[in-house]
Design an enzyme around this catalytic site. Sequence first.
Site, short mmCIF file in Angstrom:
data_model
loop_
_atom_site.label_atom_id
_atom_site.label_comp_id
_atom_site.label_asym_id
_atom_site.label_seq_id
_atom_site.Cartn_x
_atom_site.Cartn_y
_atom_site.Cartn_z
N ASP A 66 0.89 -0.98 0.03
CA ASP A 66 0.03 -0.35 -0.25
C ASP A 66 0.92 1.01 0.13
O ASP A 66 1.77 1.08 -0.07
CB ASP A 66 -1.22 -0.05 1.17
N ASP A 68 1.38 5.30 1.55
CA ASP A 68 1.33 5.64 2.69
C ASP A 68 1.68 6.79 1.82
O ASP A 68 2.48 7.27 1.26
CB ASP A 68 1.81 5.28 4.24
N ASP A 145 9.37 3.83 13.50
CA ASP A 145 10.81 2.84 14.09
C ASP A 145 11.75 1.82 13.49
O ASP A 145 12.97 2.32 14.26
CB ASP A 145 9.58 1.20 14.00
P1 ATP Z 1 4.31 -3.06 5.01
O1 ATP Z 1 5.27 -3.61 3.91
O2 ATP Z 1 3.79 -4.71 6.03
O3 ATP Z 1 2.99 -2.95 5.38
P2 ATP Z 1 5.16 -1.05 6.59
O4 ATP Z 1 6.73 -0.70 7.12
O5 ATP Z 1 4.63 -0.20 5.23
O6 ATP Z 1 5.49 -2.59 6.12
P3 ATP Z 1 2.78 -0.55 8.18
O7 ATP Z 1 2.70 -0.89 9.67
O8 ATP Z 1 2.28 -0.50 7.20
O9 ATP Z 1 4.63 -1.30 7.87
O10 ATP Z 1 3.87 0.77 8.91
C1 ATP Z 1 3.48 1.64 7.74
C2 ATP Z 1 5.03 3.34 8.28
O11 ATP Z 1 4.27 3.19 9.68
C3 ATP Z 1 5.90 2.27 9.33
O12 ATP Z 1 6.48 1.88 7.74
C4 ATP Z 1 6.50 3.08 9.67
O13 ATP Z 1 7.34 3.82 9.15
C5 ATP Z 1 5.67 3.33 10.74
N1 ATP Z 1 5.13 2.89 11.98
C6 ATP Z 1 4.73 1.54 11.71
N2 ATP Z 1 4.50 0.86 13.47
C7 ATP Z 1 5.25 1.41 13.25
C8 ATP Z 1 6.02 1.18 14.92
N3 ATP Z 1 5.28 -0.04 15.82
N4 ATP Z 1 6.56 2.67 15.56
C9 ATP Z 1 7.20 3.37 15.23
N5 ATP Z 1 6.24 3.24 13.36
C10 ATP Z 1 5.61 2.52 13.25
MG MG Z 2 2.80 -0.61 5.38
#
Ligand code: ATP
Ligand code: MG
Length: 451
Positions: A66, A68, A145
């Site tokens: 996705d 963002d 994170d």
């Molecule tokens: P995926 O590809 O699995 O979606 P993602 O990194 O995009 O991995 P998401 O859960 O969609 O993970 O989260 C989007 C963004 O939000 C992350 O890239 C990170 O920058 C931030 N984020 C998510 N969870 C946390 C957390 N627990 N603490 C701090 N930042 C977070």
């Molecule tokens: Mg994501």
Amino acid sequence: MTDTDHSPASLVPQLRVIPRDVHGVSRKQMSPNALRVLYRLREGGFGAYLVGGAVRDLLIGGQPKDFDVATDATPEQVKALFRNCRLIGRRFRLAHVVYGREIIEVATFRANGGDDDGDRQTDDGGRLLRDNIYGSIEDDAVRRDFTANALYYAIEDFSVRDYVGGYADVQARLLRLIGEPEARYREDPVRMLRAARLAAKLGFAIEAGTAEPIARLAPLLADAAPARLFEETLKLFLSGHAVASFEHLEAHGLLPALLPETAKALASNSSGALRRMLVQGLRNTDARVANDEPVSPAFLYAVLLWPAYCRALAQLQAQGVHAAEAQRRAADRVTMHQVARTALPRRFSLPMQEIWLLQPRFSLRQRKRVFRLLAHPRFRAAVDFLELRLAASDSHAEDVAFWREAQLEPSAVLAANEAREAESPDAEEGDDAAAPRKRRRRRRAKPGAAP
Ligand code: ATP
Ligand code: MG
């Protein structure tokens, strides 16, 4: 390995701009809807950036799940720009711009203020309870994170903005927490699971300082919300990288925090048969995801908790509980323990239990029973599960062969079976849930062995 200093003192964000011709990410790889959102925000006079997993995935040539967007516009300002926008979230307001089935999430830059900031609350253990104040792009970067997750693709000049050394870490395939690792895990213990999951998904190594505290702090996950742990479990095991995720969880001591009963059962199963079966189940899951075949949380949990179920069953049988009763009680006991950890909804736990409880019925071949089992709504899942159990023991290879054929040609298979039974007169009517007939005379299974 780049070894930039990431001690708290160095957490003053420092901007590095990576121009388009260096990072190589192109707009062609992005969702047209995400681009629409970025351009509209920019026309409205706001800063607009693609952020998080999407930028990271594009940099390593992956396909983002996705897209963002982060912006300095407030949610209300975003809503004013888009007809197809709704605001969600109580704790932190987000804008969702909706295009049919695709949702572009637009978040206003967020800050985690200092300790004396009224809007930021932590509990005694340093856990983050509320973080809902808007901030600058720098604030937004350092509250994320991992460094690889804190990169911003700017629509104004197509550059990637890096405030925390994420670009170098992506190049080095390193997962590194921003700031002081122990403090960041205490703020939000689920970050430990995210480290395992993202390392598995991306094939990144977990940087030493980021990996070190995990085994020590894993027990903090006991306080995480069970519903969130359930969501995280599905992401760990149903995203196509289940085996790698499992291995990372094991290597970093996270298994007891997520699947306590299974962790105990695996530790006490010296033959390794239960682990083999579990890993085979995860391998099959990964193959199904790779082939775009459906995967179900019920079947996944049946696999993940099978070791726990076998252990509970062996314990109950050792106490002299009759087989059918022991099976039901073992299934309930394991479900109850697990629900306390990861909130497994009943629509998944019930079919999971059925898959387990149908297993002994595969050794019963009377015509009526065979047809009843073939018609059972959980038959397909249960027979797949039976086949999976071959990875742990080949004692029921014959059952698997029988039921595979019975599925296709029930009458022919039954006729052949009945002819064979007629030749061996010691056949007797079995109890629905009893152990396979040929093993009925054995007193009880060894503790931890597959029933
Ligand atoms: P995926 O590809 O699995 O979606 P993602 O990194 O995009 O991995 P998401 O859960 O969609 O993970 O989260 C989007 C963004 O939000 C992350 O890239 C990170 O920058 C931030 N984020 C998510 N969870 C946390 C957390 N627990 N603490 C701090 N930042 C977070
Ligand atoms: Mg994501």
